[in-house]
Design an enzyme around this catalytic site. Structure first.
Site, PDB file in Angstrom:
ATOM      1  N   CYS A  28       6.609  85.599  34.921  1.00 15.81           N
ATOM      2  CA  CYS A  28       7.634  86.610  35.171  1.00 15.81           C
ATOM      3  C   CYS A  28       8.693  86.532  34.072  1.00 15.81           C
ATOM      4  O   CYS A  28       8.648  85.659  33.196  1.00 15.81           O
ATOM      5  CB  CYS A  28       8.268  86.382  36.546  1.00 15.81           C
TER       6      CYS A  28
ATOM      7  N   CYS B 281      10.570  83.093  33.976  1.00 13.13           N
ATOM      8  CA  CYS B 281       9.778  82.022  33.374  1.00 13.13           C
ATOM      9  C   CYS B 281       9.599  82.242  31.874  1.00 13.13           C
ATOM     10  O   CYS B 281       9.623  81.286  31.093  1.00 13.13           O
ATOM     11  CB  CYS B 281       8.434  81.900  34.076  1.00 13.13           C
TER      12      CYS B 281
ATOM     13  N   HIS C 193       9.102  78.323  40.524  1.00  9.76           N
ATOM     14  CA  HIS C 193       7.812  78.846  40.082  1.00  9.76           C
ATOM     15  C   HIS C 193       7.014  77.729  39.409  1.00  9.76           C
ATOM     16  O   HIS C 193       7.587  76.750  38.914  1.00  9.76           O
ATOM     17  CB  HIS C 193       8.003  79.986  39.093  1.00  9.76           C
TER      18      HIS C 193
ATOM     19  N   GLU D 146       5.560  77.599  36.555  1.00 10.81           N
ATOM     20  CA  GLU D 146       5.932  77.381  35.155  1.00 10.81           C
ATOM     21  C   GLU D 146       7.199  76.535  35.045  1.00 10.81           C
ATOM     22  O   GLU D 146       7.294  75.662  34.171  1.00 10.81           O
ATOM     23  CB  GLU D 146       6.156  78.722  34.439  1.00 10.81           C
TER      24      GLU D 146
END
Length: 149
Positions: A86, A89, A56, A58
Protein backbone atom coordinates in the site's frame (compact mmCIF):
# COMPACT_ATOMS: atom_id res chain seq x y z
CA UNK A 1 24.64 -23.85 -12.33
CA UNK A 2 21.11 -22.92 -11.32
CA UNK A 3 20.59 -21.70 -7.78
CA UNK A 4 17.64 -23.14 -5.88
CA UNK A 5 17.31 -19.69 -4.32
CA UNK A 6 15.37 -17.86 -6.99
CA UNK A 7 12.41 -15.47 -6.87
CA UNK A 8 9.92 -18.34 -6.79
CA UNK A 9 11.70 -20.01 -3.86
CA UNK A 10 11.60 -16.85 -1.74
CA UNK A 11 8.03 -15.99 -2.77
CA UNK A 12 7.00 -19.45 -1.52
CA UNK A 13 8.52 -18.50 1.84
CA UNK A 14 6.47 -15.29 1.79
CA UNK A 15 3.37 -17.37 1.00
CA UNK A 16 4.09 -19.46 4.11
CA UNK A 17 3.93 -16.23 6.10
CA UNK A 18 0.66 -15.32 4.38
CA UNK A 19 -0.75 -18.70 5.41
CA UNK A 20 0.28 -17.92 9.00
CA UNK A 21 -1.66 -14.64 8.82
CA UNK A 22 -4.63 -16.53 7.39
CA UNK A 23 -4.68 -18.96 10.33
CA UNK A 24 -4.77 -15.96 12.70
CA UNK A 25 -7.74 -14.39 10.91
CA UNK A 26 -5.54 -11.66 9.44
CA UNK A 27 -5.64 -10.59 5.79
CA UNK A 28 -3.20 -13.13 4.34
CA UNK A 29 -0.22 -11.09 3.29
CA UNK A 30 3.26 -12.41 3.96
CA UNK A 31 6.78 -11.18 3.38
CA UNK A 32 10.41 -12.16 3.63
CA UNK A 33 13.48 -9.94 3.32
CA UNK A 34 16.56 -11.48 1.75
CA UNK A 35 20.21 -10.51 1.48
CA UNK A 36 22.78 -12.72 -0.25
CA UNK A 37 20.22 -15.55 -0.60
CA UNK A 38 19.60 -15.53 3.15
CA UNK A 39 16.27 -14.68 4.76
CA UNK A 40 16.95 -12.06 7.41
CA UNK A 41 13.36 -11.08 8.24
CA UNK A 42 9.87 -12.50 7.98
CA UNK A 43 6.49 -10.97 8.60
CA UNK A 44 2.78 -11.17 8.06
CA UNK A 45 -0.16 -8.91 8.73
CA UNK A 46 -0.88 -8.37 12.42
CA UNK A 47 -3.33 -5.47 12.27
CA UNK A 48 -6.13 -7.37 14.02
CA UNK A 49 -3.86 -9.13 16.52
CA UNK A 50 -2.12 -5.91 17.57
CA UNK A 51 -5.13 -3.64 16.98
CA UNK A 52 -2.77 -1.45 14.94
CA UNK A 53 -3.51 -0.19 11.44
CA UNK A 54 0.22 0.13 10.75
CA UNK A 55 1.01 -3.52 11.54
CA UNK A 56 1.20 -4.55 7.89
CA UNK A 57 3.47 -7.43 6.89
CA UNK A 58 5.94 -5.08 5.20
CA UNK A 59 6.22 -2.84 8.26
CA UNK A 60 6.92 -5.86 10.47
CA UNK A 61 9.61 -7.06 8.08
CA UNK A 62 11.26 -3.66 7.63
CA UNK A 63 11.70 -3.37 11.40
CA UNK A 64 13.00 -6.93 11.74
CA UNK A 65 15.45 -6.52 8.84
CA UNK A 66 16.75 -3.20 10.17
CA UNK A 67 17.27 -4.78 13.58
CA UNK A 68 19.13 -7.69 11.99
CA UNK A 69 21.36 -5.40 9.95
CA UNK A 70 21.91 -2.92 12.76
CA UNK A 71 20.86 0.03 10.61
CA UNK A 72 17.81 1.59 9.01
CA UNK A 73 18.73 1.08 5.36
CA UNK A 74 17.90 -2.08 3.41
CA UNK A 75 20.47 -1.57 0.67
CA UNK A 76 21.32 -4.87 -1.06
CA UNK A 77 18.09 -6.41 0.30
CA UNK A 78 15.18 -7.83 -1.64
CA UNK A 79 11.68 -7.90 -0.19
CA UNK A 80 9.30 -10.61 -1.38
CA UNK A 81 5.68 -9.84 -0.55
CA UNK A 82 2.53 -11.64 -1.61
CA UNK A 83 0.52 -8.47 -2.34
CA UNK A 84 1.52 -5.14 -3.83
CA UNK A 85 2.36 -2.80 -0.94
CA UNK A 86 0.00 0.00 0.00
CA UNK A 87 0.98 3.66 -0.07
CA UNK A 88 2.02 3.63 3.61
CA UNK A 89 4.30 0.63 3.16
CA UNK A 90 5.74 2.06 -0.06
CA UNK A 91 6.65 5.20 1.86
CA UNK A 92 8.49 3.16 4.48
CA UNK A 93 10.21 1.17 1.74
CA UNK A 94 11.22 4.41 0.05
CA UNK A 95 12.95 5.63 3.21
CA UNK A 96 14.56 2.23 3.82
CA UNK A 97 16.22 2.45 0.38
CA UNK A 98 15.25 -1.14 -0.40
CA UNK A 99 17.22 -2.40 -3.40
CA UNK A 100 14.58 -4.70 -4.89
CA UNK A 101 10.87 -5.35 -4.39
CA UNK A 102 9.22 -8.50 -5.72
CA UNK A 103 5.48 -8.86 -5.22
CA UNK A 104 3.08 -11.57 -6.27
CA UNK A 105 -0.41 -10.10 -6.74
CA UNK A 106 -1.28 -6.58 -7.78
CA UNK A 107 -3.64 -4.60 -5.55
CA UNK A 108 -5.82 -2.72 -8.00
CA UNK A 109 -7.66 -0.81 -5.25
CA UNK A 110 -5.12 -0.05 -2.52
CA UNK A 111 -1.75 -0.67 -4.15
CA UNK A 112 0.88 2.05 -4.01
CA UNK A 113 1.05 2.45 -7.79
CA UNK A 114 -2.64 3.33 -8.08
CA UNK A 115 -2.59 5.63 -5.08
CA UNK A 116 0.42 7.78 -5.86
CA UNK A 117 2.97 6.03 -3.68
CA UNK A 118 6.58 5.82 -4.77
CA UNK A 119 9.56 3.65 -4.05
CA UNK A 120 13.16 4.82 -3.93
CA UNK A 121 14.40 5.64 -7.46
CA UNK A 122 17.07 2.90 -7.21
CA UNK A 123 14.60 0.20 -6.12
CA UNK A 124 14.10 -2.47 -8.78
CA UNK A 125 10.53 -3.78 -9.05
CA UNK A 126 9.29 -7.15 -10.25
CA UNK A 127 5.79 -8.56 -9.93
CA UNK A 128 3.68 -11.55 -10.90
CA UNK A 129 5.79 -14.25 -9.20
CA UNK A 130 3.27 -16.85 -7.87
CA UNK A 131 0.49 -14.35 -8.47
CA UNK A 132 -2.18 -17.04 -8.86
CA UNK A 133 -1.36 -18.69 -5.53
CA UNK A 134 -1.29 -15.38 -3.65
CA UNK A 135 -4.53 -14.19 -5.26
CA UNK A 136 -6.29 -17.49 -4.53
CA UNK A 137 -5.41 -17.25 -0.83
CA UNK A 138 -6.70 -13.68 -0.62
CA UNK A 139 -9.91 -14.57 -2.45
CA UNK A 140 -10.50 -17.57 -0.19
CA UNK A 141 -10.02 -15.38 2.90
CA UNK A 142 -12.50 -12.72 1.78
CA UNK A 143 -15.11 -15.27 0.63
CA UNK A 144 -14.94 -16.91 4.05
CA UNK A 145 -15.20 -13.53 5.81
CA UNK A 146 -18.32 -12.63 3.80
CA UNK A 147 -19.92 -15.98 4.53
CA UNK A 148 -19.35 -15.53 8.27
CA UNK A 149 -21.11 -12.17 8.37
Amino acid sequence: MLSPFDDEYFMRKALEEAEEAYTKGEIPVGVVVVINNRIIARGHNLTETLNDVTAHAEMQAITAAANFLGGKYLVDCTMYVTLEPCQMCAGALYWSQLSKLVFAAEDHQRGYRKNGGKLHPKTQIKHGILEEEASALLKRFFIEKRNLN
